[in-house]
Structure formats: C-alpha cells, structure tokens
Write a protein that holds these residues in place. Structure first.
Motif, PDB file in Angstrom:
ATOM      1  N   THR A  81      -8.851  11.936  -0.132  1.00 44.13           N
ATOM      2  CA  THR A  81      -9.440  12.686   0.966  1.00 44.13           C
ATOM      3  C   THR A  81      -8.651  13.979   1.131  1.00 44.13           C
ATOM      4  OG1 THR A  81     -10.168  12.581   3.289  1.00 44.13           O
ATOM      5  CG2 THR A  81      -8.076  11.519   2.768  1.00 44.13           C
ATOM      6  N   GLN A  82      -9.360  15.079   1.339  1.00 44.93           N
ATOM      7  CA  GLN A  82      -8.725  16.389   1.407  1.00 44.93           C
ATOM      8  C   GLN A  82      -8.155  16.636   2.803  1.00 44.93           C
ATOM      9  OE1 GLN A  82      -8.391  19.011  -1.024  1.00 44.93           O
ATOM     10  NE2 GLN A  82      -7.052  19.853   0.566  1.00 44.93           N
ATOM     11  N   VAL A  83      -6.912  17.067   2.833  1.00 40.48           N
ATOM     12  CA  VAL A  83      -6.275  17.512   4.079  1.00 40.48           C
ATOM     13  C   VAL A  83      -5.890  18.978   3.897  1.00 40.48           C
ATOM     14  CG1 VAL A  83      -4.261  17.281   5.583  1.00 40.48           C
ATOM     15  CG2 VAL A  83      -5.437  15.230   4.713  1.00 40.48           C
ATOM     16  N   THR A  84      -6.382  19.815   4.782  1.00 34.83           N
ATOM     17  CA  THR A  84      -6.065  21.236   4.739  1.00 34.83           C
ATOM     18  C   THR A  84      -5.464  21.653   6.071  1.00 34.83           C
ATOM     19  OG1 THR A  84      -7.910  21.653   3.231  1.00 34.83           O
ATOM     20  CG2 THR A  84      -6.961  23.560   4.356  1.00 34.83           C
ATOM     21  N   VAL A  85      -4.255  22.201   6.007  1.00 36.82           N
ATOM     22  CA  VAL A  85      -3.562  22.655   7.209  1.00 36.82           C
ATOM     23  C   VAL A  85      -3.511  24.175   7.155  1.00 36.82           C
ATOM     24  CG1 VAL A  85      -1.508  22.490   8.641  1.00 36.82           C
ATOM     25  CG2 VAL A  85      -2.191  20.555   7.182  1.00 36.82           C
ATOM     26  N   ILE A 111       0.837  -1.192   0.000  1.00 37.36           N
ATOM     27  CA  ILE A 111       0.000   0.000   0.000  1.00 37.36           C
ATOM     28  C   ILE A 111       0.870   1.238   0.000  1.00 37.36           C
ATOM     29  CG2 ILE A 111      -1.783   1.306   1.209  1.00 37.36           C
ATOM     30  CD1 ILE A 111      -2.765  -1.375   0.195  1.00 37.36           C
ATOM     31  N   GLY A 112       0.487   2.194  -0.818  1.00 40.52           N
ATOM     32  CA  GLY A 112       1.186   3.475  -0.845  1.00 40.52           C
ATOM     33  C   GLY A 112       0.219   4.610  -0.576  1.00 40.52           C
ATOM     34  N   TRP A 113       0.754   5.658   0.022  1.00 42.58           N
ATOM     35  CA  TRP A 113       0.008   6.909   0.186  1.00 42.58           C
ATOM     36  C   TRP A 113       0.662   7.971  -0.684  1.00 42.58           C
ATOM     37  CZ3 TRP A 113      -4.537   7.932   2.484  1.00 42.58           C
ATOM     38  CH2 TRP A 113      -5.032   7.041   3.435  1.00 42.58           C
ATOM     39  N   PHE A 114      -0.162   8.720  -1.376  1.00 43.42           N
ATOM     40  CA  PHE A 114       0.300   9.789  -2.257  1.00 43.42           C
ATOM     41  C   PHE A 114      -0.500  11.045  -1.964  1.00 43.42           C
ATOM     42  CE2 PHE A 114       2.941   7.262  -5.081  1.00 43.42           C
ATOM     43  CZ  PHE A 114       2.502   5.977  -4.768  1.00 43.42           C
ATOM     44  N   ARG A 115      -0.016  12.170  -2.421  1.00 43.96           N
ATOM     45  CA  ARG A 115      -0.762  13.402  -2.252  1.00 43.96           C
ATOM     46  C   ARG A 115      -0.553  14.296  -3.464  1.00 43.96           C
ATOM     47  NH1 ARG A 115       2.654  16.121   2.787  1.00 43.96           N
ATOM     48  NH2 ARG A 115       4.542  16.680   1.589  1.00 43.96           N
ATOM     49  N   GLN A 116      -1.532  15.148  -3.689  1.00 47.33           N
ATOM     50  CA  GLN A 116      -1.440  16.099  -4.789  1.00 47.33           C
ATOM     51  C   GLN A 116      -2.028  17.422  -4.345  1.00 47.33           C
ATOM     52  OE1 GLN A 116      -3.083  14.813  -8.565  1.00 47.33           O
ATOM     53  NE2 GLN A 116      -1.763  16.251  -9.656  1.00 47.33           N
ATOM     54  N   ALA A 117      -1.182  18.427  -4.359  1.00 43.31           N
ATOM     55  CA  ALA A 117      -1.605  19.778  -4.026  1.00 43.31           C
ATOM     56  C   ALA A 117      -2.018  20.507  -5.302  1.00 43.31           C
ATOM     57  CB  ALA A 117      -0.471  20.519  -3.332  1.00 43.31           C
ATOM     58  N   PRO A 118      -2.849  21.524  -5.197  1.00 40.24           N
ATOM     59  CA  PRO A 118      -3.284  22.259  -6.393  1.00 40.24           C
ATOM     60  C   PRO A 118      -2.094  22.788  -7.186  1.00 40.24           C
ATOM     61  CG  PRO A 118      -4.598  22.896  -4.518  1.00 40.24           C
ATOM     62  CD  PRO A 118      -3.496  22.027  -3.992  1.00 40.24           C
ATOM     63  N   GLY A 119      -2.100  22.519  -8.477  1.00 40.00           N
ATOM     64  CA  GLY A 119      -1.052  23.018  -9.353  1.00 40.00           C
ATOM     65  C   GLY A 119       0.255  22.271  -9.271  1.00 40.00           C
ATOM     66  N   LYS A 120       0.273  21.177  -8.497  1.00 39.12           N
ATOM     67  CA  LYS A 120       1.512  20.409  -8.346  1.00 39.12           C
ATOM     68  C   LYS A 120       1.307  18.968  -8.800  1.00 39.12           C
ATOM     69  CE  LYS A 120       3.527  23.072  -4.550  1.00 39.12           C
ATOM     70  NZ  LYS A 120       4.173  22.991  -3.211  1.00 39.12           N
ATOM     71  N   GLU A 121       2.407  18.295  -9.069  1.00 42.98           N
ATOM     72  CA  GLU A 121       2.340  16.898  -9.458  1.00 42.98           C
ATOM     73  C   GLU A 121       2.071  16.021  -8.234  1.00 42.98           C
ATOM     74  OE1 GLU A 121       5.365  16.927 -13.316  1.00 42.98           O
ATOM     75  OE2 GLU A 121       5.824  15.724 -11.546  1.00 42.98           O
ATOM     76  N   ARG A 122       1.512  14.842  -8.503  1.00 36.91           N
ATOM     77  CA  ARG A 122       1.297  13.893  -7.422  1.00 36.91           C
ATOM     78  C   ARG A 122       2.634  13.477  -6.826  1.00 36.91           C
ATOM     79  NH1 ARG A 122      -2.521   9.226  -9.103  1.00 36.91           N
ATOM     80  NH2 ARG A 122      -0.808   8.856 -10.559  1.00 36.91           N
TER      81      ARG A 122
END
Length: 127
Positions: free
Chosen positions: A121-125, A34-45
């Motif tokens: 799922t969205q994470v906002t800090v 299993i992998g976790w990835f993230r993608q921020a607006p305007g950025k690559e995964r």
C-alpha cells in the motif's frame, strides 16, 4: 488461496498519522510472526517493524522508533501499523509479510524471515 492484503495507505501531510492494516484471508495469523517493510523509489526494501506470534515481542527500525507502533488482533486476523509524526522520508510502498516458521516470541525485520507477502500500500508524506 492464502493472501495478505494491506490497506490504509494514502497521502498525508508531514506530522500527520496513518494506520496501516494487514489482513489475512485463507489462513489464520495465529502462530505467525508478521513484519512490515517498505520500499521507496530507487531504494532497497527496508524492514520497519515486526511482531511475534504471541504479540509479546516487537521490533522497530531505528528510523521509526518512537513514532510507529505495531499491534495485532488475532480475533480479526489483522495486524496494524500505527504511524505518527510522519516525515517525507517515510514515503514508500509498505508491505506486510508473514511466516509460520517461527516461535512464540520471535520476529525479525529481515525479509528472509518471511514466506508470504502482500501486494503493498502506498504511503505518501507531502505538503
């Protein structure tokens, strides 16, 4: 139907914590990496973390080392990502991914390694 479902995202202040869950339905996570990835607006995964099918191998991106911890509970068919000391730059949509084309002690934080993906799922800090 094979499905991965992420949950646990939300809004948190800098320095706070969240625990993300990745639950599988329609198939067992036994024998899968299993992998976790993230993608921020305007950025690559970006690859964040991964855990091998045995749980014996884990990997982390340099940006999250010492703050994030990945774990798995095969009895609950769920993988977790504990995120502590969150920073604004951790803001992103977080995805989990799975592959059964792996060995007991292998995983990767590269997206090409995985076959099945959740919806995110969205994470906002933010303060």
């Amino acid at each position: 139907q094979l499905q991965l479902v992420e949950s646990g995202g939300g809004l948190v202040q800098p320095g706070g914590s969240l625990r993300l869950s990745c639950a599988a339905s329609g198939f067992s996570l036994d024998g899968t990496a299993i992998g976790w990835f993230r993608q921020a607006p305007g950025k690559e995964r970006e690859g964040v973390s991964c855990v091998s099918s045995s749980g014996g191998r884990t990997m982390y991106a340099d940006s999250v080392k010492g703050r994030f911890t990945i774990s798995r509970d095969n009895a609950k068919n769920t993988v977790y990502l504990q995120m502590n000391s969150l920073k604004s730059e951790d803001t992103a949509v977080y995805y989990c991914a799975a592959t059964s084309r792996t060995t007991q002690n292998m995983c990767a934080i590269n997206s090409w390694y995985y076959d099945d993906w959740g919806q995110g799922t969205q994470v906002t800090v933010s303060s």
